[in-house]
Design a protein around this motif. Structure first.
Motif, PDB file in Angstrom:
ATOM      1  N   GLN A  98     -26.859 -24.132 -42.181  1.00 60.49           N
ATOM      2  CA  GLN A  98     -26.785 -24.159 -43.645  1.00 60.49           C
ATOM      3  C   GLN A  98     -27.722 -23.127 -44.258  1.00 60.49           C
ATOM      4  N   GLU A 144     -26.843 -19.953 -46.742  1.00 64.13           N
ATOM      5  CA  GLU A 144     -27.608 -19.752 -47.970  1.00 64.13           C
ATOM      6  C   GLU A 144     -28.114 -18.308 -48.063  1.00 64.13           C
ATOM      7  N   LYS A 181     -22.747 -23.875 -50.928  1.00 60.88           N
ATOM      8  CA  LYS A 181     -22.533 -25.085 -50.122  1.00 60.88           C
ATOM      9  C   LYS A 181     -21.066 -25.501 -50.152  1.00 60.88           C
ATOM     10  N   GLU A 217     -18.753 -25.481 -46.934  1.00 62.00           N
ATOM     11  CA  GLU A 217     -18.111 -26.735 -46.536  1.00 62.00           C
ATOM     12  C   GLU A 217     -16.607 -26.533 -46.381  1.00 62.00           C
ATOM     13  N   ILE A 251     -20.135 -27.399 -39.022  1.00 59.00           N
ATOM     14  CA  ILE A 251     -21.416 -27.951 -39.485  1.00 59.00           C
ATOM     15  C   ILE A 251     -21.472 -29.442 -39.170  1.00 59.00           C
TER      16      ILE A 251
END
Length: 577
Positions: free
Chosen positions: A487, A491, A497, A501, A508
């Motif tokens: 993650q 970033e 996010k 996703e 993930i």
């Protein structure tokens, strides 16, 4: 039985034997009342002889029965050159039109016509040898990896588009209107999921697809030797696949490569060779001379961030040749603004910037490069990495001109310690130098979690490339195996996010269920075959390749589809002028 033997296996020890052969007529000629026929299959050529009149043409498919006899005029260039077949019976299996080019070792057909009739070109011995080498290499790979406990597992071809790397080929779904599959650029996420699933040593020779501009060593579809391992660090991966390449060199070519292979950091490769895939078969390394030439009144060097040079044994170059080389480096493909030289000839040292520098200053440059009589120092300047890349291109060009890049000499090495991230001034964001699943080196994790651009630029990837003779044959990395670090990578790359996703949620989430430390790599199989065969172009090592426009001119593909198919897929045709 169509044949008892192939056209490449009979020897003098077979003299007196009755045999049956079948194949293609390469040529037929009459000489002194005798008819001689060269009969060919993929194993070789056998000469046939008869005193009778026989009607056969080039590329006719025939079957012959006869006796093996010793050849009066032997041909040492042929494996079957000590014998010939005295024909007793001929059976024409299929007549053929005269082919549009000669099907011999060296053909008179151009590249375009041979591509259109690729099935005829494939009958030629050079292509048969190329595909035979490809087969041997594939067998070596499977044998080696099976012996090391790897399991060959297939991954899907119809997957989800994640346009973060190269451009995807997309496939419309008839059953899901308006939605599309993508063809995989690599099985990256699936092989990582296999590690999560506990299959700790995976491989496949897998077809991948990238909708990119093409060149001699790139096709829109290409096979990778794709591998992944669990519970490994970088050293484990390098040792494993160094062993695989050593086995391939030894068993396929009879060549021994160094043990262990040299390793070079990305920074050293760029500083000394101007390339992250350096050809180390010859010297001519890059030397920085900024400190020796800056501040001496020559404005071009004074205003430059970096000044670098290489030394080539070409002091005999005339002014015309130097002017030609200057124009060569100014081409858009290189992008230099000019070329400065120092020539150390029989009549002394001469430079194109003599009026700005003392003889002692010129000599200091020569000393740094180890230049001696008969050499010429070639100098470029500008932004550091850009100039080093230009010098690297110039170095390869001089290596080609001087015959220093012998395809029968092999100099493999590993390039390690790549930057993890590349900053784009245009987009004002970082991109992953490899891919977003590459882990940072453990000792650089504190910088990876920093918010400072300067710190992030210092992070090295836990990544590695296998380089051979100036070509990257493969590469890989130790992967990120925990959800928090993955993650963080998204970033840093500016992937929200929500977007992460949507595109990568499945992997993930998988990491949350106990992903082991893992890593791997992939080799470009076409490139491996070409370099093992001593060639730079990969097309001869592919049975049915595409051209530079991504077209298969033999079957005329890509092509339009019927309107009924368009309607089923809910696609609208785009009118063209």
């Amino acid at each position: 039985m169509y044949r008892t033997h192939t056209c490449g296996e009979l020897r003098i020890s077979d003299a007196g034997r009755k045999v049956t052969l079948a194949g293609w007529v390469q040529k037929a000629r009459k000489l002194g009342g005798m008819t001689f026929i060269d009969l060919r299959d993929r194993y070789g050529i056998t000469q046939l002889v008869t005193e009778e009149e026989i009607e056969v043409g080039r590329e006719w498919v025939i079957q012959v029965e006869g006796q093996v006899v010793e050849r009066q005029s032997k041909n040492p260039k042929m494996d079957t050159g000590d014998i010939e077949i005295k024909i007793e019976k001929v059976n024409v299996l299929n007549k053929a039109q005269t082919p549009p080019f000669t099907i011999e070792e060296v053909s008179d057909g151009g590249e375009d016509i041979r591509a259109k009739y690729r099935y005829l070109d494939l009958r030629r011995a050079p292509l048969q040898r190329a595909l035979a080498l490809r087969h041997r290499l594939a067998q070596e790979i499977r044998t080696y990896l099976d012996g090391k406990g790897f399991m060959e597992i297939e991954t899907p071809y119809l997957i989800k588009s994640t346009p973060e790397g190269a451009r995807d080929f997309v496939v419309p779904s008839r059953m899901n209107p308006g939605e599309f599959y993508a063809l995989p650029q690599s099985p990256q996420t699936f092989k990582q999921l296999l590690m999560v699933a506990g299959y700790d040593r995976y491989f496949q020779i897998v077809r991948c697809f990238r909708d990119e501009d093409l060149r001699a060593d790139r096709q829109p579809e290409f096979p990778q030797i794709d591998c992944e391992m669990s519970f490994v660090e970088q050293e484990d991966v390098l040792n494993m696949f160094e062993g695989m390449m050593r086995s391939m060199f030894k068993n396929a070519l009879g060549v021994d490569i160094p043990d262990p292979l040299p390793r070079m950091s990305w920074y050293d490769a760029m500083d000394n060779y101007g390339s992250d895939k350096p050809d180390v078969r010859f010297g001519m390394e890059i030397h920085e001379i900024t400190d020796l030439v800056k501040g001496c009144g020559f404005s071009v060097f004074d205003s430059a961030e970096y000044v670098g040079a290489i030394c080539a044994p070409v002091a005999e170059y005339t002014r015309k040749q130097i002017d030609e080389l200057t124009e060569w480096v100014k081409r858009p493909q290189v992008g230099a603004k000019g070329l400065v030289y120092i020539k150390i000839g029989e009549e002394g040292t001469k430079s194109s910037v003599d009026k700005f520098y003392t003889p002692e200053q010129i000599q200091a440059v020569c000393d740094r490069l180890g230049a001696k009589k008969g050499d010429m120092v070639l100098i470029l300047c500008g932004a550091k990495r850009k100039t080093q890349t230009q010098l690297g291109v110039l170095r390869i060009e001089m290596g080609n001109r001087l015959g220093l890049r012998d395809p029968k000499v092999f100099a493999p090495l590993w390039i390690v310690d790549f930057p993890l991230l590349e900053w784009s001034d245009e987009d004002q964001r970082f991109y992953a130098m490899h891919h977003p699943f590459t882990a940072p080196k453990p000792e650089h994790e504190q910088w990876f979690y920093s918010d400072r651009k300067e710190d992030l630029e210092k992070v090295c990837a836990n990544a590695y490339d296998f380089v051979l003779n100036g070509t990257e044959l493969g590469g890989g990395s130790i992967r990120i195996h925990n959800a928090q670090m993955q993650q963080r990578m998204f970033e840093v790359l500016g992937i929200s996010k929500e977007d992460a996703e949507y595109k990568f949620g499945f992997i993930i989430n998988a990491f949350k269920f106990g992903a082991p430390p893992h890593g791997g790599l992939a080799f470009g199989f076409d490139r491996v075959c070409a370099l093992f065969g001593g060639q730079e172009t990969i097309r001869d090592y592919i049975a049915f390749p595409k051209n530079n426009q991504g077209r298969d001119v033999m079957i005329d593909s890509p092509s339009k589809i019927d309107q009924s198919q368009m309607d089923e897929l809910y696609l609208e045709s785009k009118a063209t002028e």
